[in-house]
Design an enzyme around this catalytic site. Structure first.
Site, mmCIF file in Angstrom:
data_model
loop_
_atom_site.group_PDB
_atom_site.id
_atom_site.type_symbol
_atom_site.label_atom_id
_atom_site.label_comp_id
_atom_site.label_asym_id
_atom_site.label_seq_id
_atom_site.Cartn_x
_atom_site.Cartn_y
_atom_site.Cartn_z
ATOM 1 C CD GLN A 1 32.913 40.707 40.396
ATOM 2 O OE1 GLN A 1 31.748 40.628 40.770
ATOM 3 N NE2 GLN A 1 33.395 41.796 39.815
ATOM 4 C CB SER A 2 33.064 38.810 47.866
ATOM 5 O OG SER A 2 32.227 38.464 48.956
#
Ligand SMILES: *Cc1c(COP(=O)(O)O)cnc(C)c1O
Length: 326
Positions: free
Chosen positions: A71-72
């Protein structure tokens, strides 16, 4: 000569104060709304990408390669900027088990939407991320692409210049009479994940007399780790902009990480919910929520604070289960 940068962000971002937020944090809190720095690419990473993508274009790159967690926010911002500039993006994303890929929600949904090539890697492989990105670059180059590798979080000297500039932007806002006028703040507070925001903010806060101290709230790793990382990035940044003071340092706090990277404690979740309901401001459970929670608990408490809202909304949207009981 300062490196060139592109105009990608919508600047200046607002300075925002809410009296109920002051009460919840026990300080006069001015929120620097970098969560409003762009559309889908909003957050702190776009300030770094203004420099990094300019360098990529000067080198006639065709593909941006970067890495991060599944989930960068950084990988998502890079993917969106790549699409905007007509470049390809290859993202090396860490996930527990690449054989069962994570759901395409939040940041990951946006990565796919803009056509990034996502390659999942294990946590063990992620420790070798720089070597893996170099290998991906060699592979693309062999196919005739011109790859440009951006390190984790966009956190190198070039990227961190984006936060030196953010502090110059705050200086101009203060001098224009905003947030109480030219006297600065007692402290800057922000979340710290890969160190670039911290390095640039510490350098810029000193250069532009924004505050005598900056507090970097670690969301992973520990203080010793970040002291090393931030010192290295500061050296790189000062090599590009020698007028900056290479002795500038943040105060790093590592006791607000919660249970793990990406996971907030029940107390932190309750705080994020309370802030949302009383102020309408949205903070995420990975970065900004932990940093604001830390501000509410800091001892001794600075009186007038500049809090950097570094974004993270897609990461919040990916955590519906975390907030299901609220
Ligand atoms: C990446 C990120 C941070 C941390 O910034 P670094 O420069 O990586 O330390 C803080 N907040 C949000 C929302 C981020 O995405």
């Amino acid at each position: 000569m300062m490196p060139n940068k592109l105009t990608l962000a919508t600047l200046p971002t607002p300075l925002f104060r809410h009296e109920k937020l002051d009460a919840l944090c026990g300080a006069e809190v001015w929120v620097k709304r970098d969560d409003l720095s762009a559309g889908g690419a909003a957050g702190n990473k776009i300030r770094k990408l203004e420099y990094l993508a300019a360098d990529a274009l000067e080198r006639r790159a065709t593909t941006l390669i970067t890495c991060g967690g599944q989930q960068s926010n950084h990988a998502r911002a890079t993917a969106i900027v790549a699409a905007e500039l007509g470049l390809k993006a290859v993202l090396l994303l860490r996930t527990a088990d690449p054989a069962s890929p994570p759901p395409r929600v939040g940041n990951l949904m946006l990565d796919y939407l803009v056509g990034a090539e996502v390659r999942f890697i294990t946590p063990a492989q992620y420790r070798e991320r720089d070597a893996l990105m170099a290998a991906a670059a060699a592979e693309l180059a062999a196919r005739g692409e011109r790859p440009y590798v951006i390190p984790e979080g966009g956190s190198n000297g070039l990227g961190s210049l984006g936060y030196v500039d953010a502090m110059a932007e705050v200086r101009a806002q203060l001098d224009a009479g905003l947030a109480g006028g030219p006297r600065g703040f007692d402290a800057v507070v922000h979340a710290c994940g890969s160190g670039g925001t911290s390095a640039g903010t510490a350098l810029g806060a000193r250069r532009y007399a924004i505050a005598p101290v900056t507090h970097a709230i670690a969301v992973c790793d520990d203080r010793a780790y970040f002291e090393g990382v931030v010192a290295r990035i500061i050296d790189e940044t000062v090599a590009l902009a020698p007028e900056l003071d290479r002795e500038a340092r943040p105060i790093i706090h590592d006791s607000f990480k919660g249970p793990a990277y990406g996971l907030a404690s029940p107390e932190q979740v309750a705080f994020i919910v309370e802030v949302a309901r009383r102020t309408g401001l949205l903070f995420d459970p990975v970065y900004t929520g932990k940093a604001l929670f830390a501000l509410s608990r800091l001892e001794p408490k600075p009186q007038r604070v500049l809090f950097l809202h570094t974004g993270g909304l897609p990461g919040l949207l990916a955590q519906s289960e975390t907030f299901a009981a609220s």
